[in-house]
Design an enzyme around this catalytic site. Structure first.
Site, PDB file in Angstrom:
ATOM      1  N   ASP A   1      -2.018   2.031  -4.900  1.00 45.80           N
ATOM      2  CA  ASP A   1      -3.311   2.429  -4.344  1.00 45.80           C
ATOM      3  C   ASP A   1      -4.350   1.340  -4.603  1.00 45.80           C
ATOM      4  O   ASP A   1      -4.272   0.605  -5.607  1.00 45.80           O
ATOM      5  CB  ASP A   1      -3.798   3.743  -4.961  1.00 45.80           C
TER       6      ASP A   1
ATOM      7  N   HIS B   1       0.811  -1.220   0.000  1.00 45.11           N
ATOM      8  CA  HIS B   1       0.000   0.000   0.000  1.00 45.11           C
ATOM      9  C   HIS B   1       0.847   1.274   0.000  1.00 45.11           C
ATOM     10  O   HIS B   1       0.324   2.371  -0.226  1.00 45.11           O
ATOM     11  CB  HIS B   1      -0.946   0.001   1.213  1.00 45.11           C
TER      12      HIS B   1
END
Length: 428
Positions: free
Chosen positions: A404, A400
């Protein structure tokens, strides 16, 4: 006579240490120059070290399963050469590395230590290479962990070469020499449990320890998020089976993986943040133009990830052939060092054991991993009716920090669309 100390050589890529996983010699052995003497493991591969000189083994340093620093003493030899002329180099044979300069730390000589040698030994030296069992470094390492003498095993391979299956049979009591102890009499490390305890303890060493360390780092440092989508692979499976039937062995057998990789190769140029690696220390993301796919492969010694290089340039057939070759070389312990590193994204598949869904751990420093699950036939509603379709879930995990959630979802949706329309994968 002279005394020669063979130090652990620098086996490349800035390696500072390596784990000692197997000895091929014992104290008192007579060895020839270039004869294999030990196996060591780095983060990338197991490397077979060979003797830098001919002579007698006086001492062995280091502990199996423990890391040793580059430049630390490994083996002491007694040689015929004098100290002034003793300049032979340590060689890591399987890595294909260049020899080191005679002034390097890896080759040091000190004063001779006299050892008595009988007249028979001088006139009729034993050739250790002639009696040493033929096998791969991976088998040697596994046998050493189990406390098994490879000389006790009958090899089923060419010229009596010992295969993993031969070692399995020996450990299971299915194959052994007459007069040799049964598996119940083997050392505790080779048996399933102690006769007086209801458990056994085994220190993680070798590849198993490397896997544990890497998974710990990946799980601790990477903020994972998972995304799972189902894919209708009915048409793809029909195409795959039809092609395999049509060419009937004249071309490599097609599995699901070449189609998946071909789909990834078509999509990833639009998602460079997924075909990427991230350096935690520098905070730099490297976006890779070529697609180097790591293919998680289960071996007798643990999970190893060989790499299919430049996958975007390969046809479906080329991929199938190369995947098969890499898997075979990896399981036999014959994969080259350069084939075990440099991946930009990894695929992990358990085949028919793939379950409904998984949450795969990212292969750091990569930022994504794709895990196809098993294909199952189940009823699906289509155009107002119910049909039996071949369905498969694709599990995926992303870093992450770099990827995204929206981009990951969009990538998987495009991947699903291509896999559900396989003719597009065969074009070009």
């Amino acid at each position: 006579m002279a005394h020669h100390i063979f130090k652990l050589p620098d086996i490349g890529e800035g390696t500072a240490e390596a784990e000692l996983v197997a000895w091929h010699v014992t104290i008192g052995d007579l060895v020839e120059e270039d004869q294999p003497v030990a196996d060591v493991m780095t983060d990338k591969a197991t490397v077979e070290l060979t003797a830098p000189v001919s002579g007698r083994i006086l001492a062995l340093h280091g502990t199996l399963g423990e890391p040793s620093q580059v430049g630390s003493p490994l083996i002491e030899f007694e040689t015929e050469a004098t100290a002034e002329t003793e300049i032979s180099q340590p060689v890591a044979a399987s890595a294909g590395l260049p020899t080191r300069d005679a002034t390097d730390e890896g080759a040091t000589t000190i004063a001779a230590i006299p050892v008595a040698i009988s007249h028979q030994e001088k006139s009729n030296p034993v050739d250790p290479a002639a009696t040493r069992p033929k096998t791969t470094p991976a088998v040697r390492a596994r046998a050493a962990k189990a406390g098994v003498n490879l000389a006790d095993i009958r090899g089923s391979g060419p010229q009596g070469r010992i295969r993993q299956a031969d070692l399995d049979a020996y450990l299971n009591g299915e194959s052994r020499k007459v007069g040799q102890p049964s598996p119940a009499a083997l050392p505790p490390s080779a048996t399933t449990a102690s006769s007086t305890l209801d458990y056994r303890e085994v220190k993680l060493t070798g590849l198993r320890r490397k896997i544990a360390e890497k998974m710990e780092i990946s799980s601790r440092t990477i903020p994972h998020f998972a995304y799972i989508e189902e894919v209708d692979v009915t048409e793809l499976e029909d195409v795959r089976l039809s092609l395999n039937t049509r060419y009937n062995g004249s071309r490599p057998k097609l599995t699901f993986l070449p189609f998946l990789i071909r789909a990834m190769a078509q999509i990833l140029p639009r998602y460079e943040q997924i075909n990427a690696t991230y350096n935690d220390e520098s905070g730099i993301v490297r976006y890779h133009a070529p697609l180097h796919v790591g293919i998680a492969t289960q071996t007798d010694n643990g999970l190893i990830v060989p790499v299919l290089k430049n996958a975007e340039k390969l046809s479906i057939w080329d991929m199938a052939e190369e995947i098969s070759r890499l898997a075979s070389a990896t399981r036999n312990g014959q994969a080259r060092k350069e084939e075990l590193g440099g991946s930009s994204i990894t695929i992990t598949s358990l085949g028919t054991l793939g379950g409904l869904a998984t949450t795969p751990v990212i292969n750091a420093p990569e930022v994504a991993i794709i895990g196809p699950n098993r294909i199952v036939e189940r009823p699906i509603a289509r155009a107002g009716s119910v049909e039996l379709r071949k369905m498969m879930n694709i599990s995926s995990s992303f870093d992450h920090r770099v990827v995204d959630g929206y981009d990951a979802a969009q990538f998987i949706q495009e991947l699903r669309s291509l896999l559900e329309n396989p003719l597009a994968l065969l074009a070009g």
